[in-house]
Design a protein around this motif. Structure first.
Motif, PDB file in Angstrom:
ATOM      1  N   ASP A 150      25.317  57.796  48.877  1.00 47.59           N
ATOM      2  CA  ASP A 150      25.639  57.680  47.452  1.00 47.59           C
ATOM      3  C   ASP A 150      27.132  57.865  47.196  1.00 47.59           C
ATOM      4  O   ASP A 150      27.546  58.176  46.088  1.00 47.59           O
ATOM      5  CB  ASP A 150      24.832  58.703  46.651  1.00 47.59           C
ATOM      6  CG  ASP A 150      25.105  60.134  47.070  1.00 47.59           C
ATOM      7  OD1 ASP A 150      25.905  60.360  48.015  1.00 47.59           O
ATOM      8  OD2 ASP A 150      24.521  61.062  46.464  1.00 47.59           O
ATOM      9  N   GLN A 151      27.949  57.654  48.240  1.00 48.60           N
ATOM     10  CA  GLN A 151      29.399  57.841  48.110  1.00 48.60           C
ATOM     11  C   GLN A 151      30.145  56.528  48.322  1.00 48.60           C
ATOM     12  O   GLN A 151      31.209  56.490  48.923  1.00 48.60           O
ATOM     13  CB  GLN A 151      29.873  58.899  49.103  1.00 48.60           C
ATOM     14  CG  GLN A 151      29.241  60.277  48.872  1.00 48.60           C
ATOM     15  CD  GLN A 151      29.774  61.327  49.826  1.00 48.60           C
ATOM     16  OE1 GLN A 151      30.991  61.495  49.985  1.00 48.60           O
ATOM     17  NE2 GLN A 151      28.882  62.047  50.482  1.00 48.60           N
ATOM     18  N   LEU A 152      29.580  55.450  47.801  1.00 47.80           N
ATOM     19  CA  LEU A 152      30.137  54.114  47.982  1.00 47.80           C
ATOM     20  C   LEU A 152      30.624  53.549  46.654  1.00 47.80           C
ATOM     21  O   LEU A 152      29.951  53.692  45.636  1.00 47.80           O
ATOM     22  CB  LEU A 152      29.076  53.177  48.559  1.00 47.80           C
ATOM     23  CG  LEU A 152      28.512  53.558  49.931  1.00 47.80           C
ATOM     24  CD1 LEU A 152      27.236  52.787  50.208  1.00 47.80           C
ATOM     25  CD2 LEU A 152      29.551  53.281  51.020  1.00 47.80           C
ATOM     26  N   THR A 153      31.793  52.887  46.671  1.00 50.60           N
ATOM     27  CA  THR A 153      32.355  52.290  45.460  1.00 50.60           C
ATOM     28  C   THR A 153      32.941  50.932  45.791  1.00 50.60           C
ATOM     29  O   THR A 153      33.751  50.806  46.721  1.00 50.60           O
ATOM     30  CB  THR A 153      33.470  53.173  44.870  1.00 50.60           C
ATOM     31  OG1 THR A 153      32.976  54.501  44.672  1.00 50.60           O
ATOM     32  CG2 THR A 153      33.967  52.602  43.557  1.00 50.60           C
ATOM     33  N   LEU A 154      32.536  49.902  45.051  1.00 56.39           N
ATOM     34  CA  LEU A 154      33.150  48.591  45.198  1.00 56.39           C
ATOM     35  C   LEU A 154      34.481  48.561  44.457  1.00 56.39           C
ATOM     36  O   LEU A 154      34.583  49.051  43.326  1.00 56.39           O
ATOM     37  CB  LEU A 154      32.230  47.504  44.652  1.00 56.39           C
ATOM     38  CG  LEU A 154      31.053  47.089  45.541  1.00 56.39           C
ATOM     39  CD1 LEU A 154      30.087  46.215  44.760  1.00 56.39           C
ATOM     40  CD2 LEU A 154      31.558  46.344  46.784  1.00 56.39           C
ATOM     41  N   LEU A 155      35.496  48.007  45.080  1.00 57.49           N
ATOM     42  CA  LEU A 155      36.826  47.902  44.484  1.00 57.49           C
ATOM     43  C   LEU A 155      37.199  46.434  44.314  1.00 57.49           C
ATOM     44  O   LEU A 155      36.892  45.598  45.168  1.00 57.49           O
ATOM     45  CB  LEU A 155      37.871  48.577  45.380  1.00 57.49           C
ATOM     46  CG  LEU A 155      37.620  50.038  45.786  1.00 57.49           C
ATOM     47  CD1 LEU A 155      38.796  50.539  46.631  1.00 57.49           C
ATOM     48  CD2 LEU A 155      37.420  50.926  44.575  1.00 57.49           C
ATOM     49  N   ASP A 156      37.855  46.121  43.208  1.00 56.30           N
ATOM     50  CA  ASP A 156      38.350  44.756  43.039  1.00 56.30           C
ATOM     51  C   ASP A 156      39.709  44.621  43.723  1.00 56.30           C
ATOM     52  O   ASP A 156      40.241  45.582  44.294  1.00 56.30           O
ATOM     53  CB  ASP A 156      38.411  44.379  41.557  1.00 56.30           C
ATOM     54  CG  ASP A 156      39.370  45.247  40.744  1.00 56.30           C
ATOM     55  OD1 ASP A 156      40.332  45.798  41.319  1.00 56.30           O
ATOM     56  OD2 ASP A 156      39.160  45.360  39.517  1.00 56.30           O
ATOM     57  N   ALA A 157      40.270  43.420  43.657  1.00 53.46           N
ATOM     58  CA  ALA A 157      41.517  43.143  44.374  1.00 53.46           C
ATOM     59  C   ALA A 157      42.649  44.084  43.936  1.00 53.46           C
ATOM     60  O   ALA A 157      43.419  44.584  44.767  1.00 53.46           O
ATOM     61  CB  ALA A 157      41.935  41.692  44.165  1.00 53.46           C
ATOM     62  N   GLY A 158      42.741  44.335  42.638  1.00 54.66           N
ATOM     63  CA  GLY A 158      43.802  45.211  42.140  1.00 54.66           C
ATOM     64  C   GLY A 158      43.640  46.641  42.614  1.00 54.66           C
ATOM     65  O   GLY A 158      44.634  47.316  42.952  1.00 54.66           O
ATOM     66  N   GLU A 159      42.406  47.127  42.653  1.00 56.29           N
ATOM     67  CA  GLU A 159      42.161  48.495  43.111  1.00 56.29           C
ATOM     68  C   GLU A 159      42.443  48.636  44.605  1.00 56.29           C
ATOM     69  O   GLU A 159      42.969  49.660  45.053  1.00 56.29           O
ATOM     70  CB  GLU A 159      40.714  48.881  42.800  1.00 56.29           C
ATOM     71  CG  GLU A 159      40.452  49.059  41.308  1.00 56.29           C
ATOM     72  CD  GLU A 159      38.981  49.169  40.987  1.00 56.29           C
ATOM     73  OE1 GLU A 159      38.626  49.954  40.082  1.00 56.29           O
ATOM     74  OE2 GLU A 159      38.155  48.461  41.631  1.00 56.29           O
ATOM     75  N   VAL A 160      42.119  47.602  45.383  1.00 51.61           N
ATOM     76  CA  VAL A 160      42.443  47.637  46.812  1.00 51.61           C
ATOM     77  C   VAL A 160      43.950  47.618  47.007  1.00 51.61           C
ATOM     78  O   VAL A 160      44.504  48.367  47.827  1.00 51.61           O
ATOM     79  CB  VAL A 160      41.785  46.455  47.551  1.00 51.61           C
ATOM     80  CG1 VAL A 160      42.286  46.389  48.994  1.00 51.61           C
ATOM     81  CG2 VAL A 160      40.273  46.593  47.533  1.00 51.61           C
ATOM     82  N   GLU A 161      44.640  46.770  46.225  1.00 47.43           N
ATOM     83  CA  GLU A 161      46.096  46.720  46.347  1.00 47.43           C
ATOM     84  C   GLU A 161      46.719  48.082  46.033  1.00 47.43           C
ATOM     85  O   GLU A 161      47.655  48.529  46.712  1.00 47.43           O
ATOM     86  CB  GLU A 161      46.670  45.661  45.410  1.00 47.43           C
ATOM     87  CG  GLU A 161      48.190  45.550  45.499  1.00 47.43           C
ATOM     88  CD  GLU A 161      48.765  44.517  44.553  1.00 47.43           C
ATOM     89  OE1 GLU A 161      50.019  44.430  44.463  1.00 47.43           O
ATOM     90  OE2 GLU A 161      47.986  43.810  43.892  1.00 47.43           O
ATOM     91  N   GLN A 162      46.190  48.763  45.044  1.00 49.92           N
ATOM     92  CA  GLN A 162      46.714  50.072  44.682  1.00 49.92           C
ATOM     93  C   GLN A 162      46.479  51.092  45.800  1.00 49.92           C
ATOM     94  O   GLN A 162      47.333  51.936  46.065  1.00 49.92           O
ATOM     95  CB  GLN A 162      46.056  50.555  43.389  1.00 49.92           C
ATOM     96  CG  GLN A 162      46.650  51.850  42.843  1.00 49.92           C
ATOM     97  CD  GLN A 162      46.054  52.218  41.494  1.00 49.92           C
ATOM     98  OE1 GLN A 162      45.119  51.580  41.012  1.00 49.92           O
ATOM     99  NE2 GLN A 162      46.591  53.252  40.872  1.00 49.92           N
ATOM    100  N   ALA A 163      45.320  50.994  46.479  1.00 51.43           N
ATOM    101  CA  ALA A 163      44.986  51.962  47.524  1.00 51.43           C
ATOM    102  C   ALA A 163      45.683  51.664  48.842  1.00 51.43           C
ATOM    103  O   ALA A 163      46.044  52.582  49.582  1.00 51.43           O
ATOM    104  CB  ALA A 163      43.471  51.989  47.738  1.00 51.43           C
TER     105      ALA A 163
END
Length: 425
Positions: A150-163
C-alpha cells in the motif's frame, strides 16, 4: 589472492576485514559455499536457529554480484505477478506472489537488528519511457496492491522530472517499500552478525570437490569441512563445482560507473528525491546517488559475462541522455559484475543427494530474493519446507542452442526485445 574488483564500493570501505583461510579439517552442521547474499542470508538465518555453520568463500566476502550491484532494493522477482499468475497454477502462483515483498523486509530487519551501517535510503522509482510502459506501471501497481503493498504512487511526467531531474520519462511508479543500500557494507555487516553468533567464515578457500554421502565432505586446497548439509550459493561464480545445476543458467555481466561527487549546484538538478531509479526497458538502465553524492549509473547486459574493454564508453552515452546537465562529468570508477540468468527468469532453488541444497539464478533481482532464499533454506532445515518447495517445484529449463549457441541465441532474443522497447511496441 582474489581481491575485490576495483569498484566504488571496495574503495569506500576502509579497513576491510580479512577472514582466515581454511587450513584444517573441521566439522559443522551446515557448510555454505559462497559468501554472497545467498550464502550469508542462509548462514545468518541458520545461526539464529542454533545451527553450527561454516561459510567457505573462494575470494572475499561479497566478491561477486553481491558487492558489485546497483544497490537497489527492488521487490519481487525478474518475472512479476502477471507472468507468474499466467504461467503457474493458482496455488503455486499465490505461494510465490505472497513472498514478493519479503526480501526487502528481511534486509530492513537485519539492518535494524544488527545495527548495520549500509547507507540505507527509502524509496525506489520505476520510470516509463512511453505510454505503453506507463500503462504497464498502472497494471503493476494494481497487481502489487493485491498482494499487500500500500506504499505505491503513480507519478506523471512532471512529478518524475521533479524527483529525478530529467525530461526523458513520461511517468513513473514510486515504491516506498523499495530503496537502496551500499551492498558491500550490507554483506560485511551480515558476515559480522553471523560470526557474532559463533559462525565461521573462511576466505580464499575455494571449494575443489564435494564428497557426497550421509555426511558430505567439502574440500578446499588446504582443508575440508564435514557436515550434515551443504548449501551451494556461488551463483555465477560457482564454476564447474555442480555442472548438473550450472548448465541450467548462464552468467551475464552488467556494467556500472560512479562519477566524481556532484557539486551542490548539480545536486539541485539531479535526484533531489534521493530515490533509486530503474527504467522499464528490457535492457534497463538504473541509477542512484551514493552516500558521498556520486551518481552511480548502470545498464546493459553482456551475455556470457565477458568484461567489456571500455565500460565508460558503454555507459556514458546512456547517462548523459538521461542527465545532459552532467555531460562531460568525470567518472571515477568503472566496473562489471556477473549475475546468473535463467531461461524462465525465475530463481532456481532445490536439492540433490538429499542433503545438498542450491540457491541460484536471480536473473538481475538478487538483492532482495537472495535474502528470502536464505530464510527459506533455514525454514527447510528446521522441518518447514513448504515455502522453499514452492520454488523447488519450478522447472529448470536449459537455454536453446546447447552449450555452443545458447549465449548468441539469448543475445539475439534480447536484441529483439530491445528493438521493441525503442519502437514502443
Amino acid at each position: 589472492m582474489n581481491k575485490h574488483t576495483d569498484s566504488f564500493y571496495a574503495h569506500s570501505v576502509p579497513n576491510m576485514p580479512d577472514y582466515p583461510q581454511l587450513q584444517d579439517n573441521i566439522e559443522c552442521d551446515v557448510c555454505v559455499v559462497g559468501a554472497g547474499f545467498s550464502g550469508l542470508s542462509s548462514a545468518l538465518h541458520l545461526a539464529e536457529k542454533g545451527f553450527k555453520v561454516v561459510v567457505l568463500e573462494s575470494a572475499k566476502v561479497g566478491f561477486g554480484a553481491t558487492g558489485r550491484n546497483g544497490g537497489q532494493i527492488v521487490n519481487s522477482y525478474s518475472r512479476d505477478v502477471d507472468v507468474i499468475e499466467s504461467r503457474y497454477d493458482q496455488n503455486q502462483a499465490k505461494a510465490l506472489c505472497d513472498m514478493i515483498f519479503e526480501g526487502g523486509d528481511i534486509i530492513r530487519g537485519l539492518i535494524d537488528k544488527y545495527d548495520i551501517n549500509c547507507d540505507y535510503k527509502q524509496g525506489g522509482l520505476f520510470t516509463a519511457l512511453n505510454s505503453k510502459q506507463l500503462k504497464g506501471l498502472e497494471e503493476h501497481k494494481k497487481n502489487w496492491e493485491r498482494y499487500g503493498n500500500d506504499q505505491l504512487t503513480l507519478l506523471d511526467a512532471g512529478e518524475v522530472e521533479q524527483a529525478v531531474g530529467t525530461k526523458v520519462y513520461t511517468g513513473g511508479l514510486l515504491d516506498m517499500r523499495g530503496g537502496h543500500i551500499h551492498p558491500l557494507k550490507l554483506a560485511l555487516g551480515e558476515a559480522a552478525a553471523f560470526t557474532s553468533l559463533g559462525g565461521q567464515v573462511f576466505e580464499q578457500s575455494a571449494v575443489v570437490s564435494i564428497d557426497k554421502g550421509i555426511n558430505p565432505v567439502v574440500k578446499t586446497a588446504q582443508g575440508s569441512v564435514k557436515s550434515k548439509y551443504v548449501v551451494l550459493a556461488g551463483n555465477a561464480y560457482l564454476g564447474g563445482l555442480a555442472p548438473n545445476i550450472s548448465n541450467k543458467a548462464i552468467p551475464c555481466g552488467t556494467q556500472v560507473v560512479a562519477t566524481q561527487p556532484l557539486s551542490d549546484e548539480q545536486l539541485k538538478q539531479v535526484l533531489t528525491s534521493d530515490y533509486c531509479v530503474e527504467d522499464c526497458n528490457y535492457l534497463l538502465d538504473y541509477f542512484r546517488l551514493t552516500a558521498d553524492k556520486r551518481l552511480l549509473f548502470g545498464g546493459g547486459v553482456v551475455y556470457g559475462a565477458r568484461d567489456p574493454e571500455n565500460i565508460e564508453a558503454l555507459i556514458r552515452p546512456k547517462m548523459e541522455k538521461v542527465f545532459p546537465q552532467l555531460k562531460g562529468i568525470k567518472i571515477d570508477y568503472t566496473w562489471t559484475g556477473n549475475f546468473l540468468l535463467t531461461y524462465s527468469r525465475m530463481p532456481q532453488f532445490g536439492s540433490f543427494a538429499d542433503n545438498i541444497y542450491y540457491l541460484q539464478g536471480y536473473s538481475g533481482h538478487g538483492v532482495t530474493c537472495t535474502h528470502l532464499a536464505g530464510k527459506l533454506l533455514a525454514e527447510t532445515l528446521t522441518g518447514h519446507a513448504e515455502r522453499f518447495d514452492a520454488f523447488a517445484a519450478l522447472k529448470h529449463y536449459s537455454f536453446p542452442g546447447g552449450r555452443h549457441f545458447q549465449i548468441p541465441f539469448t543475445a539475439m532474443g534480447a536484441a529483439y526485445y530491445n528493438l521493441r522497447d525503442k519502437l514502443a511496441i
